[in-house]
Design an enzyme around this catalytic site. Structure first.
Site, PDB file in Angstrom:
ATOM      1  N   CYS A   2      -1.382   3.205 -17.927  1.00  0.00           N
ATOM      2  CA  CYS A   2      -2.304   3.340 -18.228  1.00  0.00           C
ATOM      3  C   CYS A   2      -3.246   1.800 -18.474  1.00  0.00           C
ATOM      4  O   CYS A   2      -2.728   1.074 -18.490  1.00  0.00           O
ATOM      5  CB  CYS A   2      -2.694   3.913 -19.721  1.00  0.00           C
ATOM      6  SG  CYS A   2      -1.342   5.835 -19.146  1.00  0.00           S
ATOM      7  N   ARG A  27      -5.402   1.527 -13.297  1.00  0.00           N
ATOM      8  CA  ARG A  27      -4.200   2.355 -13.472  1.00  0.00           C
ATOM      9  C   ARG A  27      -3.743   3.111 -13.899  1.00  0.00           C
ATOM     10  O   ARG A  27      -2.788   3.114 -14.538  1.00  0.00           O
ATOM     11  CB  ARG A  27      -4.120   0.348 -15.345  1.00  0.00           C
ATOM     12  CG  ARG A  27      -4.709  -1.024 -15.161  1.00  0.00           C
ATOM     13  CD  ARG A  27      -4.338  -0.915 -16.228  1.00  0.00           C
ATOM     14  NE  ARG A  27      -3.399  -1.594 -16.696  1.00  0.00           N
ATOM     15  CZ  ARG A  27      -2.561  -2.455 -16.556  1.00  0.00           C
ATOM     16  NH1 ARG A  27      -2.734  -3.225 -15.510  1.00  0.00           N
ATOM     17  NH2 ARG A  27      -1.567  -2.452 -16.802  1.00  0.00           N
ATOM     18  N   TRP A  75      -2.608   7.702 -16.708  1.00  0.00           N
ATOM     19  CA  TRP A  75      -1.550   7.854 -15.546  1.00  0.00           C
ATOM     20  C   TRP A  75      -0.365   8.538 -16.643  1.00  0.00           C
ATOM     21  O   TRP A  75       0.444   7.990 -17.271  1.00  0.00           O
ATOM     22  CB  TRP A  75      -1.020   6.748 -14.865  1.00  0.00           C
ATOM     23  CG  TRP A  75       0.415   7.218 -13.898  1.00  0.00           C
ATOM     24  CD1 TRP A  75      -0.574   7.469 -12.475  1.00  0.00           C
ATOM     25  CD2 TRP A  75       1.590   7.092 -13.903  1.00  0.00           C
ATOM     26  NE1 TRP A  75       0.560   7.881 -11.219  1.00  0.00           N
ATOM     27  CE2 TRP A  75       1.361   7.215 -12.689  1.00  0.00           C
ATOM     28  CE3 TRP A  75       2.468   6.994 -15.238  1.00  0.00           C
ATOM     29  CZ2 TRP A  75       3.192   7.868 -12.125  1.00  0.00           C
ATOM     30  CZ3 TRP A  75       3.950   6.809 -14.294  1.00  0.00           C
ATOM     31  CH2 TRP A  75       4.593   7.415 -12.364  1.00  0.00           C
ATOM     32  N   ASN A 100      -0.529   2.346 -23.777  1.00  0.00           N
ATOM     33  CA  ASN A 100       0.186   2.166 -22.399  1.00  0.00           C
ATOM     34  C   ASN A 100       1.224   1.627 -22.378  1.00  0.00           C
ATOM     35  O   ASN A 100       2.201   0.897 -23.709  1.00  0.00           O
ATOM     36  CB  ASN A 100      -0.548   1.097 -21.761  1.00  0.00           C
ATOM     37  CG  ASN A 100       0.112   0.710 -20.555  1.00  0.00           C
ATOM     38  OD1 ASN A 100       0.823   1.374 -19.632  1.00  0.00           O
ATOM     39  ND2 ASN A 100       0.316  -0.432 -20.297  1.00  0.00           N
ATOM     40  N   GLY A 101       2.748   2.440 -22.134  1.00  0.00           N
ATOM     41  CA  GLY A 101       4.096   2.247 -21.814  1.00  0.00           C
ATOM     42  C   GLY A 101       4.606   3.837 -22.567  1.00  0.00           C
ATOM     43  O   GLY A 101       4.379   4.384 -22.086  1.00  0.00           O
ATOM     44  N   GLU A 484       6.135  -0.502   5.809  1.00  0.00           N
ATOM     45  CA  GLU A 484       5.370  -0.941   4.702  1.00  0.00           C
ATOM     46  C   GLU A 484       4.273   0.400   5.797  1.00  0.00           C
ATOM     47  O   GLU A 484       3.703   0.725   4.069  1.00  0.00           O
ATOM     48  CB  GLU A 484       4.941  -2.387   4.624  1.00  0.00           C
ATOM     49  CG  GLU A 484       3.870  -2.674   4.158  1.00  0.00           C
ATOM     50  CD  GLU A 484       3.638  -2.031   3.344  1.00  0.00           C
ATOM     51  OE1 GLU A 484       1.890  -2.597   2.332  1.00  0.00           O
ATOM     52  OE2 GLU A 484       4.318  -1.905   2.401  1.00  0.00           O
ATOM     53  N   LYS A 488       2.296   3.352   3.141  1.00  0.00           N
ATOM     54  CA  LYS A 488       1.133   3.124   3.700  1.00  0.00           C
ATOM     55  C   LYS A 488       0.360   4.390   3.693  1.00  0.00           C
ATOM     56  O   LYS A 488      -0.572   5.183   3.361  1.00  0.00           O
ATOM     57  CB  LYS A 488       0.653   1.962   4.044  1.00  0.00           C
ATOM     58  CG  LYS A 488       0.232   0.296   3.781  1.00  0.00           C
ATOM     59  CD  LYS A 488      -0.553   0.878   2.435  1.00  0.00           C
ATOM     60  CE  LYS A 488      -0.386  -0.354   1.700  1.00  0.00           C
ATOM     61  NZ  LYS A 488       1.081  -0.404   0.707  1.00  0.00           N
ATOM     62  N   GLU A 491       1.107   6.950   0.753  1.00  0.00           N
ATOM     63  CA  GLU A 491       0.962   6.778   0.137  1.00  0.00           C
ATOM     64  C   GLU A 491      -0.611   7.117   0.001  1.00  0.00           C
ATOM     65  O   GLU A 491      -1.309   7.866  -0.714  1.00  0.00           O
ATOM     66  CB  GLU A 491       0.721   5.330  -0.560  1.00  0.00           C
ATOM     67  CG  GLU A 491       1.979   4.838  -0.853  1.00  0.00           C
ATOM     68  CD  GLU A 491       1.748   3.341  -1.533  1.00  0.00           C
ATOM     69  OE1 GLU A 491       1.513   3.195  -2.381  1.00  0.00           O
ATOM     70  OE2 GLU A 491       0.668   2.447  -0.241  1.00  0.00           O
ATOM     71  N   HIS A 507      21.191   7.559  16.131  1.00  0.00           N
ATOM     72  CA  HIS A 507      22.700   7.853  14.786  1.00  0.00           C
ATOM     73  C   HIS A 507      21.974   8.587  13.885  1.00  0.00           C
ATOM     74  O   HIS A 507      22.713   9.541  13.459  1.00  0.00           O
ATOM     75  CB  HIS A 507      22.936   6.261  14.426  1.00  0.00           C
ATOM     76  CG  HIS A 507      23.606   5.814  14.941  1.00  0.00           C
ATOM     77  ND1 HIS A 507      24.881   6.063  15.775  1.00  0.00           N
ATOM     78  CD2 HIS A 507      22.982   4.652  15.912  1.00  0.00           C
ATOM     79  CE1 HIS A 507      25.496   5.244  16.091  1.00  0.00           C
ATOM     80  NE2 HIS A 507      24.249   3.378  16.616  1.00  0.00           N
ATOM     81  N   LYS A 606      -2.020   1.033 -10.551  1.00  0.00           N
ATOM     82  CA  LYS A 606      -1.610  -0.376  -9.419  1.00  0.00           C
ATOM     83  C   LYS A 606      -0.567  -0.470 -10.230  1.00  0.00           C
ATOM     84  O   LYS A 606       0.335  -0.766  -9.595  1.00  0.00           O
ATOM     85  CB  LYS A 606      -2.721  -0.128  -9.440  1.00  0.00           C
ATOM     86  CG  LYS A 606      -2.674  -1.887  -9.065  1.00  0.00           C
ATOM     87  CD  LYS A 606      -2.688  -1.818  -7.529  1.00  0.00           C
ATOM     88  CE  LYS A 606      -3.085  -3.045  -6.729  1.00  0.00           C
ATOM     89  NZ  LYS A 606      -3.132  -2.907  -5.860  1.00  0.00           N
TER      90      LYS A 606
END
Length: 611
Positions: A2, A27, A75, A100-101, A484, A488, A491, A507, A606
């Site tokens: 947050c 955030r 968040w 935040n936390g 990556e 992306k 996301e 496989h 983020k």
């Protein structure tokens, strides 16, 4: 994950908080809220589910004014996305907290506080902070002492601010494990999770350490440690630019940051080299002596930074000839591992506040591994301060949640590390070093050429937008780029995507391939191209649609069901950096076609400051 911001001063704090929250929205953007003390000394709170813009519209219509306030953008962790869970959280309409936390022991604290008469209206862990401080404040003479007493009972990570109607003109803030800084100005004093939130009012900042508390008044700041003893922390003049918050000609921050990569890579490289190669200059005073003591490297990171470390591991072994390992920070911390005093611990983090990476570093050091290097994009953040050596990537602020320029600048740093260790270990002579440095200096031009392929990639993206799944393939150094690319796409477009080393197709994953699953292949013109071509034929023979990123000098051709885009000529060992550009652009444009929120994808934030 947050964001918090606020302050006390002569000016109206409401627009300061709203602008700060806008800058912190990366955030978390599930909800936003603020609390102020009005002219009558009463707490006023406004909260909004959704974006800061919704909160700002409410505040504009009501015209609330105050010189003292706190704000939060959330968040969600504990409790769903609902106004009752939005911060600030109150205790009996007398005390407000933004946090935040995560408080790990909130359940036991909640039961105890219920037992002494407190009612809970939210599902959050934060509400226990508000009630606990309120309870201690009823026993004590000042807010700072009450906050310190409450924190002795909190287990977990936090950065929070407290506002009380019984302590007019004062804010108290506390930090343990989450980023928090003070902003000092002639007209008041401020706090925030990120310096970007304070740039409109001040550049003079103090970064709090774990266990620090601060009492803020308009004309004074008092800082103490966990024992209540006064502490002094160094003041810094922030070099961050407000221009990073401006989109300019771009539609989204992600697009802007993709296009900034040529400059970011050049700045990172030249900022380290400054015209010549010196290990102590690149990595810090005494680095050459510390590097001479190591005989292996452990890279710790999460998410995109972990994929950078997977490339770096291969560079370290092939260029420097040193054993290297890459682990996810949140896994390393919780498994039995064998420590080695001569191991260099390398942590990678865009924000420098990634909690699982930070805790992994602390764990590695506690095991008796003292040699540590941080590769980070934010100076003065927690991970660099906890490391014996620091390398600052010069990507500049990255606002889009999906990392782009932070990833490629981390790769530059890892390449510099590989050649630095290669020189020290006698594997790279002056001629070879000159070749490596020339290749690095050619990178920005190659990145710019890759960016010019955006119109072609934009056409490809239309083929992806209505798909539910995609497969990414790569080999060797480019398998992490496939990882990556898949990340992306997941996301920001919400298309399910997986990445595999191309040799793994037969496989198992080949069972998924059909005409409805696009297969993206990272196919540079290297020694593995013929092997990769055989893997692509396996896909083509089963009706799969291939989308191949190859190099200008490769002979792989387009055909029925095979789409090809050619990047610049093969860049050798640095090719992964070039091939990262098109997979970023593909995800971006697929998301545009789908109409998703590119810069703020759902459920993500983020700076990951919780485990």
């Amino acid at each position: 994950m947050c964001g918090i911001v606020g302050g006390v001063g002569q000016r109206d704090i409401v627009p300061v908080i709203l602008e700060g929250l806008r800058r912190l929205e990366y955030r978390g953007y599930d909800s936003a809220g603020l609390a102020i003390l009005d002219d009558q000394g009463e707490l006023q709170r406004r909260r909004s589910v959704g974006r800061v813009a919704d909160l700002a519209a409410t505040m504009e219509s009501e015209g609330l004014v105050s010189g003292l306030g706190i704000g939060h953008t959330r968040w969600a962790t504990h409790g769903g996305i609902a106004e009752r869970n939005a911060h600030p959280l109150f205790s009996r309409d007398e005390l407000a907290v933004v946090h935040n936390g995560i408080i790990e022991n909130f359940q036991s604290l909640r039961e105890r506080l219920r037992g002494v008469g407190y009612d809970f209206v939210s599902e959050t862990d934060t509400e226990v902070i508000a009630h606990l401080i309120h309870w201690y404040r009823s026993q004590m003479d000042d807010l700072l002492s009450a906050v310190r007493a409450a924190c002795r009972e909190l287990q977990g990570a936090y950065a929070f601010a407290v506002l009380s109607r019984h302590d007019a003109g004062q804010l108290v803030i506390a930090r343990m494990g989450c980023p928090l800084l003070l902003g000092l100005a002639s007209d008041g004093n401020y706090f925030a999770s990120d310096v970007a939130a304070l740039l409109p009012v001040t550049r003079r900042v103090i970064y709090l350490e774990d266990g620090d508390f601060a009492s803020l008044r308009r004309d004074a700041v008092v800082m103490v440690d966990q024992q209540g003893e006064p502490v002094l922390r160094e003041q810094h003049w922030s070099q961050s630019s407000s221009a990073a918050m401006d989109l300019g000609p771009y539609r989204h921050f992600m697009q802007k940051e993709i296009h900034e990569q040529a400059r970011a890579v050049a700045d990172t490289m030249e900022g380290a080299l400054q015209g010549h190669f010196s290990i102590d200059q690149i990595w810090g005073a005494g680095a050459a002596d510390q590097f001479a003591k190591i005989d292996e490297v452990l890279l710790l990171a999460s998410g995109t930074s972990h994929y950078a470390s997977l490339v770096g591991r291969q560079w370290l072994e092939s260029i420097a000839g040193i054993p290297a390992y890459a682990e996810l920070g949140h896994e390393y911390r919780y498994r039995d591992s064998i420590p080695k005093r001569s191991r260099l611990i390398v942590t990678l983090s865009q924000s420098g506040e990634t909690l699982d990476t930070f805790e992994a570093l602390r764990h590695a050091k506690a095991l008796g591994q003292p040699l540590s290097l941080s590769i980070c994009n934010v100076a003065e953040s927690a991970i660099p301060r906890a490391s014996s050596l620091q390398f600052l990537t010069r990507a500049g602020p990255e606002i889009g949640v999906a990392s782009t320029k932070a990833f490629t600048t981390q790769l530059v740093a890892l390449y510099l590390l590989a050649i630095s260790l290669g020189v020290l270990r006698g594997r790279i002579d002056e001629e070879a070093l000159a070749g490596h440095l020339l290749a690095l200096r050619q990178l920005p031009g190659s990145i710019q050429q890759a960016l010019q392929l955006e119109p072609q990639i934009q056409l490809w993206a239309r083929h992806f937008a209505n798909k539910e799944h995609a497969l990414f393939l790569g080999r060797g150094l480019h398998y992490p780029i496939a990882l990556e690319g898949a990340l992306k796409l997941k996301e920001i477009s919400y298309i399910h995507a997986e990445a595999y080393p191309a040799g793994e197709l037969k496989h198992g994953p080949l069972a998924l391939v059909d005409a409805h699953m696009p297969v993206v292949v990272i196919a540079p013109n290297d020694q593995l191209l013929e092997k990769l071509a055989a893997n692509m034929q396996e896909v083509h023979a089963r009706g799969g649609q291939l989308y191949v990123f190859t190099d200008l000098d490769s002979h792989y051709e387009a055909g029925e069901g095979v789409h090809v885009i050619r990047l610049p000529r093969h860049a050798g060992l640095l090719s992964p950096i070039i091939h990262a550009i098109p997979v970023q652009l593909l995800a971006y444009h697929a998301a545009l076609v789908k109409g998703t929120d590119v810069d703020r994808p759902r459920n993500l934030a983020k700076a990951v400051t919780v485990e």
